[in-house]
Enzyme design. Structure first.
Site, short mmCIF file in Angstrom:
data_model
loop_
_atom_site.label_atom_id
_atom_site.label_comp_id
_atom_site.label_asym_id
_atom_site.label_seq_id
_atom_site.Cartn_x
_atom_site.Cartn_y
_atom_site.Cartn_z
N LYS A 162 0.86 -1.18 0.00
CA LYS A 162 0.00 0.00 0.00
C LYS A 162 0.90 1.23 0.00
O LYS A 162 1.68 1.44 0.92
CB LYS A 162 -0.91 0.00 1.23
CG LYS A 162 -1.78 1.24 1.29
CD LYS A 162 -2.80 1.17 2.43
CE LYS A 162 -3.65 2.43 2.47
NZ LYS A 162 -4.62 2.40 3.55
N LYS A 206 -2.14 -1.55 -3.81
CA LYS A 206 -3.01 -0.38 -3.75
C LYS A 206 -2.17 0.90 -3.84
O LYS A 206 -1.18 1.00 -3.13
CB LYS A 206 -3.76 -0.41 -2.42
CG LYS A 206 -4.65 0.76 -2.18
CD LYS A 206 -5.27 0.62 -0.82
CE LYS A 206 -6.17 1.84 -0.62
NZ LYS A 206 -6.68 1.95 0.69
N SER A 236 -10.18 5.48 -4.80
CA SER A 236 -11.12 6.58 -4.98
C SER A 236 -10.67 7.61 -6.01
O SER A 236 -11.44 8.02 -6.89
CB SER A 236 -11.38 7.26 -3.63
OG SER A 236 -10.16 7.72 -3.06
#
Ligand code: PBG
Length: 324
Positions: A194, A247, A273
């Site tokens: 991440k 991610k 997002s």
């Protein structure tokens, strides 16, 4: 010319015959935002088409997704400021609306695959994923809180726990806690690689969870680096992760490919997002077709080696797909 690659592109049917990658509703996990209360469905201003739901409207949303073939959901809570504190106590309060909501979803739709989020930020008055002391994020004490949160979510009936906090050692710590408490069947989808990313902006709007000071660079990864992802993946495999996640997705297709070539575990990618919102914003201006851009994006993520995609496009994809 003996060789004419265009022959394999001459008709739709031939193109379909040679198509190597296609995305199915079975590959997708739909992230949903839960808020306290009743009859609420409020659009996230920076994510057109994405809402914060109270549990009643979320159940209706899940029902309509199930009809379209989407059956995996990752639920994130948005907490008001007054319920936050420095140690995220609300995250394992059995009466908290998030845990009650998860329980209700599994009761109403036992067939869904329900994923939950483990990190302190939605419940933290500091807006960080771990405990803050003297301006630093402390790792080992945070693990205790993450494991209490995981046990509470497992007890609420979730199928997959998603630690998104990037503390060292958390997968093993959570795995042990789950096993010791009889939750051996609860899976862990680790946010393995991440990265500290600008593309989380709209999500932090959706949850009001932006850090109150500094950034997340002492725990989330530096986007300049690829090899670190292999270290993180080694650890997650050793510690008992069931899925490895990368991610964000789009700027990290090389990382997805490298994990998928190096590890036999299923690879997931989080199409975050900001990646959603930039397509939707351009589409609102009439600069591109969001449906076509979405298909191209999801296909590229899968082509790079992700089997599973967490995406805010899930419902729109399923809608377009069901009309074909
Ligand atoms: C926080 C968390 C974040 C996302 C998922 N879990 C944001 C962050 O790390 O600040 C981002 C998801 C998205 O942008 O869609 N633990």
């Amino acid at each position: 010319m003996n060789r004419r690659p265009r022959r394999n592109r001459k008709s739709n049917v031939v193109r379909n015959l040679i198509q190597e990658t296609s995305v199915s509703v079975n590959d997708l996990i739909f992230p949903l935002f839960l808020i306290e209360g009743n009859k609420k469905k409020v659009e996230v201003s920076s994510m057109p088409g994405i809402y914060r739901f109270s549990i009643d409207t979320m159940l209706t949303e899940i029902e309509s997704c199930l009809k379209l073939g989407i059956s995996s959901f990752d639920v994130f809570p948005a907490y008001p400021e007054e319920l936050k504190d420095t140690v995220a106590s609300e995250s394992y309060n059995p009466e908290t609306f998030y845990l009650k909501g998860l329980r209700e979803i599994k009761k109403e739709f036992p067939e869904v695959c329900l994923m939950s989020d483990v990190a302190m930020d939605p419940y933290s008055s500091d807006g960080h994923d771990g405990i803050v002391r003297d301006g630093k994020i402390v790792n080992d004490e945070t693990l205790e809180i993450l494991s209490r949160m995981s046990l509470a979510q497992a007890d609420a009936g979730v199928d997959i726990i998603g630690p998104s906090d990037m503390m060292d050692g958390r997968v093993g710590f959570i795995r042990n806690a789950l096993d010791e408490n009889g939750f051996t069947d609860v899976s862990i989808m680790s946010y393995t690689a991440k990265y500290a990313s600008a593309f989380y902006g709209p999500f932090r709007d959706a949850l009001d969870s932006a850090p109150k000071f500094g950034d997340k660079k002492t725990y989330q990864m530096d986007y300049s680096n690829a090899k670190e992802a292999l270290i993180e993946a080694d650890l997650d495999v050793e510690e008992g992760a069931d899925f490895l996640m990368v991610k964000p997705a789009l700027s990290y297709l090389d990382i997805i490919k490298s994990l998928s070539e190096n590890y036999p575990l299923p690879i997931a990618a989080y199409n975050v997002s900001g990646e959603y919102s930039m397509v939707m914003a351009a589409a609102e201006k009439g600069w591109l077709d969001s449906g076509r851009a979405m298909l191209e994006i999801l296909t590229s993520i899968k082509r790079s080696g992700a089997k599973i995609i967490l995406t805010y496009f899930a419902k729109e994809f399923a809608q377009i797909n069901s009309k074909k």
